[in-house]
Write a protein that holds these residues in place. Structure first.
Motif, PDB file in Angstrom:
ATOM      1  N   ILE A 129       0.835  -1.202   0.000  1.00 28.80           N
ATOM      2  CA  ILE A 129       0.000   0.000   0.000  1.00 28.80           C
ATOM      3  C   ILE A 129       0.872   1.255   0.000  1.00 28.80           C
ATOM      4  O   ILE A 129       0.598   2.232  -0.718  1.00 28.80           O
ATOM      5  CB  ILE A 129      -0.949  -0.002   1.222  1.00 28.80           C
ATOM      6  CG1 ILE A 129      -1.958  -1.147   1.090  1.00 28.80           C
ATOM      7  CG2 ILE A 129      -1.674   1.340   1.347  1.00 28.80           C
ATOM      8  CD1 ILE A 129      -2.861  -1.298   2.304  1.00 28.80           C
ATOM      9  N   ALA A 130       1.955   1.245   0.783  1.00 31.94           N
ATOM     10  CA  ALA A 130       2.858   2.402   0.817  1.00 31.94           C
ATOM     11  C   ALA A 130       3.529   2.622  -0.533  1.00 31.94           C
ATOM     12  O   ALA A 130       3.681   3.766  -0.995  1.00 31.94           O
ATOM     13  CB  ALA A 130       3.917   2.194   1.901  1.00 31.94           C
ATOM     14  N   ALA A 131       3.937   1.523  -1.180  1.00 30.42           N
ATOM     15  CA  ALA A 131       4.559   1.652  -2.504  1.00 30.42           C
ATOM     16  C   ALA A 131       3.583   2.215  -3.507  1.00 30.42           C
ATOM     17  O   ALA A 131       3.921   3.090  -4.329  1.00 30.42           O
ATOM     18  CB  ALA A 131       5.075   0.283  -2.963  1.00 30.42           C
ATOM     19  N   PHE A 132       2.328   1.741  -3.479  1.00 26.08           N
ATOM     20  CA  PHE A 132       1.307   2.301  -4.354  1.00 26.08           C
ATOM     21  C   PHE A 132       1.016   3.753  -3.983  1.00 26.08           C
ATOM     22  O   PHE A 132       0.610   4.562  -4.824  1.00 26.08           O
ATOM     23  CB  PHE A 132       0.019   1.477  -4.282  1.00 26.08           C
ATOM     24  CG  PHE A 132       0.051   0.209  -5.100  1.00 26.08           C
ATOM     25  CD1 PHE A 132       0.659   0.186  -6.351  1.00 26.08           C
ATOM     26  CD2 PHE A 132      -0.536  -0.958  -4.637  1.00 26.08           C
ATOM     27  CE1 PHE A 132       0.695  -0.971  -7.115  1.00 26.08           C
ATOM     28  CE2 PHE A 132      -0.510  -2.118  -5.392  1.00 26.08           C
ATOM     29  CZ  PHE A 132       0.107  -2.130  -6.630  1.00 26.08           C
ATOM     30  N   GLY A 133       1.235   4.103  -2.694  1.00 31.92           N
ATOM     31  CA  GLY A 133       1.036   5.489  -2.277  1.00 31.92           C
ATOM     32  C   GLY A 133       2.040   6.424  -2.924  1.00 31.92           C
ATOM     33  O   GLY A 133       1.694   7.538  -3.332  1.00 31.92           O
ATOM     34  N   THR A 134       3.299   5.988  -3.026  1.00 31.53           N
ATOM     35  CA  THR A 134       4.277   6.818  -3.729  1.00 31.53           C
ATOM     36  C   THR A 134       3.922   6.898  -5.218  1.00 31.53           C
ATOM     37  O   THR A 134       4.148   7.928  -5.858  1.00 31.53           O
ATOM     38  CB  THR A 134       5.703   6.247  -3.577  1.00 31.53           C
ATOM     39  OG1 THR A 134       5.801   4.974  -4.210  1.00 31.53           O
ATOM     40  CG2 THR A 134       6.076   6.109  -2.123  1.00 31.53           C
TER      41      THR A 134
ATOM     42  N   ILE B 258      -4.579   1.564  -4.588  1.00 31.25           N
ATOM     43  CA  ILE B 258      -4.567   1.629  -3.122  1.00 31.25           C
ATOM     44  C   ILE B 258      -5.911   1.168  -2.566  1.00 31.25           C
ATOM     45  O   ILE B 258      -5.978   0.359  -1.626  1.00 31.25           O
ATOM     46  CB  ILE B 258      -4.262   3.063  -2.649  1.00 31.25           C
ATOM     47  CG1 ILE B 258      -2.896   3.511  -3.141  1.00 31.25           C
ATOM     48  CG2 ILE B 258      -4.345   3.159  -1.124  1.00 31.25           C
ATOM     49  CD1 ILE B 258      -2.589   4.954  -2.823  1.00 31.25           C
ATOM     50  N   ILE B 259      -6.994   1.673  -3.151  1.00 28.36           N
ATOM     51  CA  ILE B 259      -8.331   1.294  -2.692  1.00 28.36           C
ATOM     52  C   ILE B 259      -8.561  -0.198  -2.900  1.00 28.36           C
ATOM     53  O   ILE B 259      -9.085  -0.893  -2.026  1.00 28.36           O
ATOM     54  CB  ILE B 259      -9.402   2.120  -3.430  1.00 28.36           C
ATOM     55  CG1 ILE B 259      -9.291   3.597  -3.029  1.00 28.36           C
ATOM     56  CG2 ILE B 259     -10.803   1.592  -3.121  1.00 28.36           C
ATOM     57  CD1 ILE B 259     -10.166   4.531  -3.849  1.00 28.36           C
ATOM     58  N   ALA B 260      -8.149  -0.703  -4.065  1.00 29.32           N
ATOM     59  CA  ALA B 260      -8.324  -2.127  -4.344  1.00 29.32           C
ATOM     60  C   ALA B 260      -7.535  -2.978  -3.356  1.00 29.32           C
ATOM     61  O   ALA B 260      -8.037  -4.007  -2.865  1.00 29.32           O
ATOM     62  CB  ALA B 260      -7.890  -2.434  -5.779  1.00 29.32           C
ATOM     63  N   THR B 261      -6.300  -2.566  -3.045  1.00 30.23           N
ATOM     64  CA  THR B 261      -5.480  -3.308  -2.078  1.00 30.23           C
ATOM     65  C   THR B 261      -6.114  -3.287  -0.697  1.00 30.23           C
ATOM     66  O   THR B 261      -6.156  -4.309   0.004  1.00 30.23           O
ATOM     67  CB  THR B 261      -4.061  -2.720  -2.015  1.00 30.23           C
ATOM     68  OG1 THR B 261      -3.477  -2.738  -3.327  1.00 30.23           O
ATOM     69  CG2 THR B 261      -3.178  -3.526  -1.075  1.00 30.23           C
ATOM     70  N   ALA B 262      -6.623  -2.130  -0.294  1.00 31.04           N
ATOM     71  CA  ALA B 262      -7.273  -2.010   1.012  1.00 31.04           C
ATOM     72  C   ALA B 262      -8.547  -2.849   1.077  1.00 31.04           C
ATOM     73  O   ALA B 262      -8.829  -3.489   2.100  1.00 31.04           O
ATOM     74  CB  ALA B 262      -7.585  -0.552   1.310  1.00 31.04           C
TER      75      ALA B 262
ATOM     76  N   ALA C  12      -8.984   8.621  -9.901  1.00 27.27           N
ATOM     77  CA  ALA C  12      -9.156   7.252 -10.374  1.00 27.27           C
ATOM     78  C   ALA C  12      -7.839   6.485 -10.409  1.00 27.27           C
ATOM     79  O   ALA C  12      -7.594   5.593  -9.598  1.00 27.27           O
ATOM     80  CB  ALA C  12      -9.810   7.262 -11.754  1.00 27.27           C
ATOM     81  N   GLY C  13      -6.960   6.833 -11.344  1.00 28.03           N
ATOM     82  CA  GLY C  13      -5.733   6.072 -11.518  1.00 28.03           C
ATOM     83  C   GLY C  13      -4.812   6.098 -10.324  1.00 28.03           C
ATOM     84  O   GLY C  13      -4.202   5.080  -9.971  1.00 28.03           O
TER      85      GLY C  13
ATOM     86  N   PHE D  63     -16.370  -1.888  -6.628  1.00 28.39           N
ATOM     87  CA  PHE D  63     -15.677  -0.609  -6.806  1.00 28.39           C
ATOM     88  C   PHE D  63     -15.565  -0.255  -8.289  1.00 28.39           C
ATOM     89  O   PHE D  63     -15.820   0.886  -8.702  1.00 28.39           O
ATOM     90  CB  PHE D  63     -14.301  -0.700  -6.157  1.00 28.39           C
ATOM     91  CG  PHE D  63     -13.398   0.478  -6.389  1.00 28.39           C
ATOM     92  CD1 PHE D  63     -13.803   1.767  -6.096  1.00 28.39           C
ATOM     93  CD2 PHE D  63     -12.113   0.282  -6.897  1.00 28.39           C
ATOM     94  CE1 PHE D  63     -12.954   2.851  -6.306  1.00 28.39           C
ATOM     95  CE2 PHE D  63     -11.262   1.349  -7.104  1.00 28.39           C
ATOM     96  CZ  PHE D  63     -11.690   2.639  -6.817  1.00 28.39           C
ATOM     97  N   MET D  64     -15.224  -1.238  -9.120  1.00 26.38           N
ATOM     98  CA  MET D  64     -15.117  -1.007 -10.554  1.00 26.38           C
ATOM     99  C   MET D  64     -16.479  -0.693 -11.171  1.00 26.38           C
ATOM    100  O   MET D  64     -16.591   0.151 -12.066  1.00 26.38           O
ATOM    101  CB  MET D  64     -14.491  -2.228 -11.232  1.00 26.38           C
ATOM    102  CG  MET D  64     -13.034  -2.451 -10.853  1.00 26.38           C
ATOM    103  SD  MET D  64     -12.361  -3.980 -11.539  1.00 26.38           S
ATOM    104  CE  MET D  64     -12.417  -3.613 -13.292  1.00 26.38           C
TER     105      MET D  64
END
Length: 448
Positions: free
Chosen positions: A55-60, A386-390, A380-381, A404-405
């Motif tokens: 999640i942190a990596a997707f946050g960056t 992040i949302i999907a991972t959470a 969106a992108g 969600f999709m």
């Protein structure tokens, strides 16, 4: 006043230059998303739980998306006042340098907290560059193409986006094939980033050859050009911005679930990430050359039917997509990705360049297209992985991600349904909205 028409050869040159330059710039941008899914969680966030690190990596990764509207505003301003071509050269240079620096960046083990901080900073610079690039790359073609084939020609700029992803994913696959898992984490992941500087030089040589668009030349020479294009487009064409924003939600949000989250999802369910990455690359490669076909179809039957078809197909495919991944059957994985990318996403993104171009007046077109496009990229992108991972962490299953999709798809259906049909609109009209009243692309402006 209509601008001078381009010859077929000049239009093709513009399309090729946009395709190649766009492919190289998006190669740089997509490299980061792939690395965020595969290595950044380990190298830059090693003290986190593996899922939290992802999640942190997707946050960056999302930081780059947050910066994209800023790039759209900055380069849209000068693109409307000075011209499209010079902005495309500048954005490509910025992107190439930032990507190279990521490739030589020390990891957390070497410099501690400075590693993720510098990583985020460079990702923001990438976001600014790509936020300014998309609108210019589209307009350099769509403003030169004949009205009756604008969908076909302008879609080639999107082909560059698809090929950029294929190049980035293929680079990672090639490096992984010739390195051990340990050496890939140690240094192999850096090679695609460092190689980007060479590709940037090639892209610059090609982009310097393209001609400025007639509409941009007229605006640059006009004494009535907008002083602050982004403020003028917000004041005079808010509906067009909202349509552009809404139309992007499903297209962009779903894309990054297909391209980046699917890799992380595969790892969590015991599915080979190599298989998923191969399916993604194959799907994107086919989609890259399907985009102009979708654009050509929109020339024949209209922008709205094609775009709506893609959004509705994505809604219908949201659950089957993950069900096929869960099967772990290679054939079903490929079918899932092919339908998701080539049909659902392809119909939307292939229609997008002409559709968005035709929504805005030439006086503020770069700013309008870039603002609506990049604001949606943030919502969106940037946050969909992040949302999907959470959601997956919460439920341990894929059905919340499918819902969600579906939600994103419904937003896009509403936005496109509210839009006028813009097919073959005369976009050479350079009267400003402030002189003719709020812009409204009604049938009176459309030449069939």
């Amino acid at each position: 006043m209509a601008g001078p028409k381009r010859t077929r050869s000049e239009v093709r040159t513009a399309a090729i230059a946009s395709l190649v330059g766009s492919a190289l710039e998006w190669y740089d941008f997509f490299l980061y998303g792939t690395a965020a899914a595969l290595v950044f969680n380990t190298l830059f966030f090693p003290n986190f739980d593996p899922l939290v690190g992802t999640i942190a990596a997707f946050g960056t990764n999302a930081a780059g998306f947050l910066a994209r509207p800023l790039g759209g505003v900055i380069f849209g301003h000068f693109g409307d006042r000075v011209g499209r071509k010079s902005m495309l050269v500048i954005t490509l240079m910025i992107m190439g340098v930032a990507t190279f620096l990521i490739g030589v960046l020390p990891t957390y083990a070497a410099i501690g907290i400075w590693a993720p901080a510098l990583l985020i900073g460079l990702r923001i610079i990438q976001g600014i560059a790509v936020g300014g690039e998309w609108g210019g790359g589209v307009l350099i073609v769509s403003e030169q193409a004949p009205a009756h084939r604008r969908g076909f020609y302008s879609a080639w700029s999107q082909t560059g986006v698809g090929l950029g992803f294929v190049l980035s994913a293929s680079a990672y696959s090639l490096v992984q094939a010739f390195t051990t898992p340990e050496s890939f984490l140690a240094w192999g992941w850096r090679i695609p980033f460092i190689a980007g500087i060479v590709l940037t030089a090639v892209g610059l040589l090609i982009r310097l050859r393209v001609m400025e668009t007639p509409a941009a030349r007229q605006q640059a020479a006009s004494p009535k050009k907008a002083k602050l294009p982004v403020l003028e487009v917000i004041r005079t064409q808010p509906k067009s911005i909202l349509i552009t924003f809404g139309a992007r939600i499903a297209e962009n949000g779903a894309l990054y679930i297909f391209l980046t989250f699917s890799l992380a999802y595969a790892a969590k369910i015991g599915l080979s990430t190599g298989l998923v990455l191969t399916a993604v690359v194959t799907g994107m490669l086919v989609e890259s050359f399907a985009m102009p076909l979708w654009g050509a179809l929109s020339d024949r039957i209209g922008r709205r039917p094609v775009y709506l078809g893609g959004a509705i197909a994505m809604i219908a495919w949201a659950y089957p997509f993950f069900a096929m991944l869960d099967s772990r059957e290679p054939v079903l994985v490929f079918v899932a990705m092919f339908v998701a990318v080539v049909i659902c996403h392809g119909a939307m993104i292939g229609t997008q360049p002409a559709f968005f171009t035709e929504l805005f007046d030439s006086r503020v077109r770069y700013s309008g297209v870039a603002l609506g496009h990049e604001l949606a990229s943030v919502v969106a992108g940037g946050f969909s992985p992040i949302i999907a991972t959470a959601l997956f962490a919460w439920a341990g299953m894929s059905w919340p991600i499918s819902l969600f999709m579906v939600g994103m798809g419904l937003i896009t259906v509403i936005a496109v349904a509210a839009a006028p049909e813009t097919n073959a609109t005369d976009i050479d009209d350079t009267d400003s909205p402030s002189e003719i009243g709020d812009y409204d692309p009604t049938p009176e402006r459309i030449s069939r």
